[in-house]
Design a protein around this motif. Sequence first.
Motif, short mmCIF file in Angstrom:
data_model
loop_
_atom_site.label_atom_id
_atom_site.label_comp_id
_atom_site.label_asym_id
_atom_site.label_seq_id
_atom_site.Cartn_x
_atom_site.Cartn_y
_atom_site.Cartn_z
N MET A 1 11.18 6.57 25.13
CA MET A 1 11.41 6.84 23.71
C MET A 1 10.54 5.93 22.84
O MET A 1 9.91 6.40 21.89
N ARG A 2 10.50 4.66 23.19
CA ARG A 2 9.59 3.76 22.48
C ARG A 2 8.16 4.23 22.64
O ARG A 2 7.38 4.20 21.72
N TRP A 3 7.85 4.68 23.86
CA TRP A 3 6.47 5.09 24.14
C TRP A 3 6.05 6.27 23.28
O TRP A 3 4.97 6.27 22.70
N THR A 4 6.93 7.26 23.21
CA THR A 4 6.56 8.43 22.42
C THR A 4 6.41 8.03 20.95
O THR A 4 5.57 8.58 20.24
N HIS A 5 7.22 7.08 20.52
CA HIS A 5 7.09 6.61 19.13
C HIS A 5 5.70 6.04 18.88
O HIS A 5 5.05 6.37 17.90
N TRP A 6 5.24 5.22 19.81
CA TRP A 6 3.95 4.57 19.59
C TRP A 6 2.77 5.50 19.85
O TRP A 6 1.70 5.32 19.29
N VAL A 7 2.98 6.50 20.72
CA VAL A 7 1.93 7.51 20.90
C VAL A 7 1.81 8.35 19.64
O VAL A 7 0.72 8.68 19.18
N PHE A 70 0.33 16.05 20.19
CA PHE A 70 1.47 15.97 19.26
C PHE A 70 2.64 16.79 19.79
O PHE A 70 3.78 16.32 19.84
N PHE A 71 2.35 17.99 20.24
CA PHE A 71 3.38 18.91 20.73
C PHE A 71 4.03 18.37 22.01
O PHE A 71 5.26 18.31 22.12
N ILE A 72 3.22 17.96 22.97
CA ILE A 72 3.76 17.50 24.26
C ILE A 72 4.54 16.20 24.07
O ILE A 72 5.63 16.03 24.62
N ASN A 73 4.01 15.31 23.25
CA ASN A 73 4.70 14.06 22.96
C ASN A 73 6.07 14.33 22.31
O ASN A 73 7.06 13.70 22.66
N GLY A 74 6.08 15.30 21.41
CA GLY A 74 7.33 15.68 20.75
C GLY A 74 8.34 16.23 21.74
O GLY A 74 9.52 15.89 21.71
N LEU A 75 7.85 17.07 22.67
CA LEU A 75 8.74 17.62 23.70
C LEU A 75 9.32 16.51 24.56
O LEU A 75 10.51 16.52 24.87
N LEU A 76 8.47 15.56 24.95
CA LEU A 76 8.94 14.44 25.78
C LEU A 76 10.03 13.67 25.05
O LEU A 76 11.06 13.31 25.63
N TYR A 77 9.79 13.41 23.77
CA TYR A 77 10.76 12.65 22.98
C TYR A 77 12.10 13.38 22.92
O TYR A 77 13.15 12.81 23.21
N ILE A 78 12.02 14.66 22.57
CA ILE A 78 13.27 15.42 22.43
C ILE A 78 13.97 15.54 23.78
O ILE A 78 15.18 15.34 23.89
N GLY A 79 13.18 15.82 24.83
CA GLY A 79 13.75 15.92 26.17
C GLY A 79 14.44 14.64 26.58
O GLY A 79 15.59 14.66 27.04
N TYR A 80 13.77 13.52 26.36
CA TYR A 80 14.36 12.24 26.75
C TYR A 80 15.62 11.95 25.94
O TYR A 80 16.62 11.49 26.49
N THR A 81 15.55 12.22 24.66
CA THR A 81 16.68 11.93 23.79
C THR A 81 17.92 12.72 24.23
O THR A 81 19.03 12.20 24.24
N ILE A 82 17.68 13.97 24.63
CA ILE A 82 18.81 14.79 25.07
C ILE A 82 19.34 14.29 26.42
O ILE A 82 20.54 14.06 26.59
N LEU A 83 18.43 14.08 27.38
CA LEU A 83 18.86 13.71 28.73
C LEU A 83 19.53 12.34 28.77
O LEU A 83 20.48 12.13 29.52
N SER A 84 19.03 11.41 27.96
CA SER A 84 19.59 10.05 28.02
C SER A 84 20.88 9.94 27.23
O SER A 84 21.59 8.94 27.34
N GLY A 85 21.15 10.93 26.41
CA GLY A 85 22.34 10.83 25.57
C GLY A 85 22.09 10.06 24.29
O GLY A 85 23.00 9.84 23.50
N ALA A 86 20.84 9.65 24.08
CA ALA A 86 20.52 8.85 22.89
C ALA A 86 20.72 9.64 21.61
O ALA A 86 20.82 9.05 20.53
N TRP A 87 20.76 10.95 21.73
CA TRP A 87 20.97 11.76 20.52
C TRP A 87 22.26 11.41 19.82
O TRP A 87 22.39 11.57 18.62
N ARG A 88 23.23 10.87 20.58
CA ARG A 88 24.51 10.52 19.96
C ARG A 88 24.34 9.44 18.90
O ARG A 88 25.09 9.39 17.93
N GLU A 89 23.36 8.59 19.12
CA GLU A 89 23.10 7.51 18.15
C GLU A 89 22.30 8.02 16.95
O GLU A 89 22.17 7.34 15.95
N LEU A 90 21.66 9.20 17.14
CA LEU A 90 20.68 9.64 16.16
C LEU A 90 21.15 10.73 15.21
O LEU A 90 20.80 10.73 14.04
N LEU A 91 21.93 11.69 15.75
CA LEU A 91 22.33 12.80 14.90
C LEU A 91 23.30 12.32 13.82
O LEU A 91 24.15 11.48 14.09
N PRO A 92 23.17 12.86 12.63
CA PRO A 92 24.14 12.49 11.59
C PRO A 92 25.53 12.96 12.00
O PRO A 92 25.67 13.97 12.68
#
Lengths: 229, 263
Positions: A1-7, A70-92
């Motif tokens: 997630m950090r990686w996709t941010h910096w990419v 841009f597209f692939i990096n975005g997919l990786l980010y969203i995929g990771y966020t969903i799989l790791s459960g990090a979305w719980r911290e992110l969604l309003p």
Amino acid sequence: MRWTHWVNFPVLLIMIWSGLFIYWANDAYGISIFGFSLFKFFPKWFYDYFHISRRLAEGMAFHFLFMWVFFINGLLYIGYTILSGAWRELLPKRGSFKEAWQVLLHDLHIRTTLPPQKKYNAAQRIAYTAIILMGFGSVFTGLAIYKPVQFYWICWLCGGYHVARILHFAFTIGYVLFFVIHVLQVVLAGWNNFRSVVSGFEVVETAIETEQEIAVENSQTNNSDGKQI
Amino acid sequence: MENKSKESSKIPPTVDQKIKRRNFISFGVFFAASTGAIAGWEWLLKSPKEKFGITGGTRVPLRRALNKTELFFRNFFSNNHLVKTYPAEMAAKQVRINSLIGIEEDLHFDPQKWKLSVLIKNGESLNINLEEIKSLPKTEIIYDFKCVEGWDQIQHWGGVKLSDFLNHFKLDEEIKKQYMGLQTPNGKYYIGLEMQSALHPQTLLAYEMNGKPLANEHGAPLRLIIPVKYGIKNLKRIGTMSFSNSRPKDYWAEHGYDYYSGL
């Protein structure tokens, strides 16, 4: 997630840069009243300073290469966020909008207390979710402009070629505004916060100053990301 | 935290040391990756210019990306995907003239003597006059013409479907080729199309605009109207038509633009 941010940071920069080359070829947007141009995006000095003029072909070539990153990096980010459960911290959450208003008042030094928060406060939740939606929007409207015949249905969903182009442009302006506030907030949040975005952990100093503790905040949320502002 | 138990046999590092170590590694990786990214960018900016040929004017990796991207997006091409059409009232009366390359030099061009020359096998050619073309079924289209620069305009064109034309003149063997090439009579402007796009049901050989014969500046007497491509492929005043299995030369592809330029 950090990686996709910096990419994403340099890739978005390249997309905006090459996008300007394309925009220059027909710089139609601005606000005019009774034929008098009040305001036009990008005056001549801007184009001159960044050497934007007459580089349409080059702009398209860069844009259509880095769109993939841009597209692939975005997919990786969203995929990771969903799989790791990090979305719980992110969604309003319910109440996030009300809380976000309180956060805003606090940040503007109008209010002294801050609503309780976990990793991200309510305003962050909204902002970070919005920026992901904008990323999706950029890809979607981009496709509508890029292949308006083959993806006629995307173009239609965007409200037609003109609306898609304006939205694509507006998202870009949105990124620039986001970037300004984002960087300002990071500066205000201080070095420890920034360090965590690079390293993935945060140092929390306890009451006794000599005793420090590493709070690898994965323990709670199972994600390796730092606390971001 | 996990390290603590593993390293308990040795002298455990203090928390401070652990923080330092992790920071050192993280920032080390971060700076290495940043340096790599900058080096990659420098490489791309200074990568070799492509050798001038059918395409030109850009850098080798960028051209390769354009060509690969073309192959990907060609998978989505279908004759069932049609450009949106509009009622005739919405068509522009003042039709934009963006470029006269290939026709402006021909000051003494005589439309009466014009014939379309179609190069077929064994160096033979068919020479077809405008009357023959006009005798074929007429097709009209009112659609949003799109320029690679970003502007667009609703325009009204009339002519014969390119696919009807090819069928009428029994160019069955030629249609099996992968590409069609078109040139102005003086050869100063030229384009290449994959046969797929040439055969698209909305691709026209146009001889009318807004219901009147084409004016010189719009490509009289016969021009290409191909809604599945940007304006740069809509060649004005067709002189010769040819067929090949390799890409025909293309004016703007030589100047760094995508060869495909499809919509």
